[in-house]
Design a protein around this motif. Structure first.
Motif, PDB file in Angstrom:
ATOM      1  N   GLY A  27       0.794  -1.222   0.000  1.00 34.43           N
ATOM      2  CA  GLY A  27       0.000   0.000   0.000  1.00 34.43           C
ATOM      3  C   GLY A  27       0.825   1.270   0.000  1.00 34.43           C
ATOM      4  O   GLY A  27       0.625   2.151  -0.832  1.00 34.43           O
ATOM      5  N   LEU A  28       1.756   1.390   0.963  1.00 33.94           N
ATOM      6  CA  LEU A  28       2.574   2.595   1.055  1.00 33.94           C
ATOM      7  C   LEU A  28       3.845   2.519   0.222  1.00 33.94           C
ATOM      8  O   LEU A  28       4.522   3.525   0.030  1.00 33.94           O
ATOM      9  N   GLY A  29       4.189   1.326  -0.250  1.00 32.66           N
ATOM     10  CA  GLY A  29       5.365   1.182  -1.111  1.00 32.66           C
ATOM     11  C   GLY A  29       6.690   1.129  -0.373  1.00 32.66           C
ATOM     12  O   GLY A  29       7.746   1.337  -0.964  1.00 32.66           O
ATOM     13  N   TRP A  30       6.648   0.833   0.933  1.00 28.95           N
ATOM     14  CA  TRP A  30       7.891   0.731   1.690  1.00 28.95           C
ATOM     15  C   TRP A  30       8.522  -0.631   1.442  1.00 28.95           C
ATOM     16  O   TRP A  30       7.871  -1.552   0.945  1.00 28.95           O
ATOM     17  N   THR A  31       9.799  -0.792   1.785  1.00 26.78           N
ATOM     18  CA  THR A  31      10.546  -2.010   1.506  1.00 26.78           C
ATOM     19  C   THR A  31      10.985  -2.682   2.799  1.00 26.78           C
ATOM     20  O   THR A  31      11.533  -2.025   3.686  1.00 26.78           O
ATOM     21  N   ALA A  32      10.760  -3.989   2.876  1.00 22.38           N
ATOM     22  CA  ALA A  32      11.194  -4.741   4.061  1.00 22.38           C
ATOM     23  C   ALA A  32      12.666  -5.103   3.941  1.00 22.38           C
ATOM     24  O   ALA A  32      13.131  -5.496   2.875  1.00 22.38           O
ATOM     25  N   GLU A  33      13.375  -4.972   5.050  1.00 23.91           N
ATOM     26  CA  GLU A  33      14.753  -5.485   5.122  1.00 23.91           C
ATOM     27  C   GLU A  33      14.755  -6.878   5.721  1.00 23.91           C
ATOM     28  O   GLU A  33      15.634  -7.669   5.426  1.00 23.91           O
ATOM     29  N   VAL A  34      13.789  -7.157   6.595  1.00 20.34           N
ATOM     30  CA  VAL A  34      13.604  -8.482   7.177  1.00 20.34           C
ATOM     31  C   VAL A  34      12.117  -8.793   7.060  1.00 20.34           C
ATOM     32  O   VAL A  34      11.286  -7.956   7.357  1.00 20.34           O
ATOM     33  N   VAL A  62       8.088  -8.146  10.361  1.00 27.87           N
ATOM     34  CA  VAL A  62       8.541  -7.416   9.178  1.00 27.87           C
ATOM     35  C   VAL A  62       9.306  -6.214   9.706  1.00 27.87           C
ATOM     36  O   VAL A  62       8.809  -5.505  10.592  1.00 27.87           O
ATOM     37  N   MET A  63      10.511  -5.994   9.171  1.00 28.69           N
ATOM     38  CA  MET A  63      11.322  -4.851   9.591  1.00 28.69           C
ATOM     39  C   MET A  63      11.601  -3.972   8.383  1.00 28.69           C
ATOM     40  O   MET A  63      12.052  -4.458   7.348  1.00 28.69           O
ATOM     41  N   ILE A  64      11.325  -2.677   8.554  1.00 27.88           N
ATOM     42  CA  ILE A  64      11.430  -1.690   7.489  1.00 27.88           C
ATOM     43  C   ILE A  64      12.389  -0.594   7.939  1.00 27.88           C
ATOM     44  O   ILE A  64      12.207  -0.010   9.017  1.00 27.88           O
ATOM     45  N   ARG A  65      13.410  -0.309   7.132  1.00 27.88           N
ATOM     46  CA  ARG A  65      14.319   0.791   7.473  1.00 27.88           C
ATOM     47  C   ARG A  65      13.537   2.086   7.320  1.00 27.88           C
ATOM     48  O   ARG A  65      13.019   2.394   6.260  1.00 27.88           O
ATOM     49  N   VAL A 116       0.693  12.475   0.895  1.00 24.58           N
ATOM     50  CA  VAL A 116       0.914  11.303   1.737  1.00 24.58           C
ATOM     51  C   VAL A 116      -0.408  10.796   2.307  1.00 24.58           C
ATOM     52  O   VAL A 116      -0.667   9.590   2.333  1.00 24.58           O
ATOM     53  N   LEU A 117      -1.253  11.704   2.754  1.00 22.59           N
ATOM     54  CA  LEU A 117      -2.554  11.283   3.278  1.00 22.59           C
ATOM     55  C   LEU A 117      -3.389  10.607   2.189  1.00 22.59           C
ATOM     56  O   LEU A 117      -4.062   9.607   2.460  1.00 22.59           O
ATOM     57  N   ALA A 118      -3.326  11.103   0.966  1.00 17.08           N
ATOM     58  CA  ALA A 118      -4.053  10.466  -0.137  1.00 17.08           C
ATOM     59  C   ALA A 118      -3.511   9.068  -0.404  1.00 17.08           C
ATOM     60  O   ALA A 118      -4.276   8.116  -0.605  1.00 17.08           O
ATOM     61  N   SER A 119      -2.193   8.912  -0.376  1.00 19.00           N
ATOM     62  CA  SER A 119      -1.582   7.588  -0.572  1.00 19.00           C
ATOM     63  C   SER A 119      -1.975   6.633   0.539  1.00 19.00           C
ATOM     64  O   SER A 119      -2.269   5.466   0.287  1.00 19.00           O
TER      65      SER A 119
END
Length: 137
Positions: free
Chosen positions: A25-32, A39-42, A88-91
């Motif tokens: 949804g937000l397009g963030w990337t997991a490192e773990v 799930v760990m996200i930098r 950001v709120l729209a995303s």
């Protein structure tokens, strides 16, 4: 002791749902990414956002308490303009977040709004023109 926060851990009810919200949804990337566990996200140079499946967390933390209303803390995502707050709120809304406070101009000169993730954790999205706000960009 140096003032430092290295990890922010959110204990979530449904890790797959939270994973989908933050990664797809937000397009963030997991490192773990350990299915059913964590799930760990930098989230910064030396900061990690950790999403921990509730039943896995209970074994280490003990019982998890949840009540009605907002939890007694917020997370913040600062941006460099009022238009960035709106974007950001729209995303977040498109990703499935609930907008809990539409953005408004604050008395202190900033522009902020809030959304809740699938577990109700409140995120402030803020444009802060002051020195402390600019220092985190």
């Amino acid at each position: 002791m140096d003032p430092r926060i290295s990890f922010v851990t959110l204990v979530v009810r449904d890790l797959a749902r939270s994973r989908d919200f933050y990664l797809s949804g937000l397009g963030w990337t997991a490192e773990v990414d350990v299915p059913g566990e964590v799930v760990m996200i930098r989230a910064g140079d030396k900061l990690v956002l950790s999403l921990w499946q509730e039943d896995a967390a209970v074994a280490e933390l003990g019982p998890i308490g949840r009540g009605e209303g907002a939890l007694p803390f917020t997370l913040a995502h600062n941006v460099d303009s009022p238009e960035g707050v709106d974007a950001v709120l729209a995303s977040a809304r498109e990703a499935g977040a609930t907008i809990t406070a539409d953005p408004v101009t604050r008395d202190w000169g900033g522009y902020t709004g809030y959304f809740a993730d699938p577990d109700g954790f409140r995120w402030e999205v803020a444009y802060n023109p002051g020195p402390i706000g600019q220092s985190v960009l």
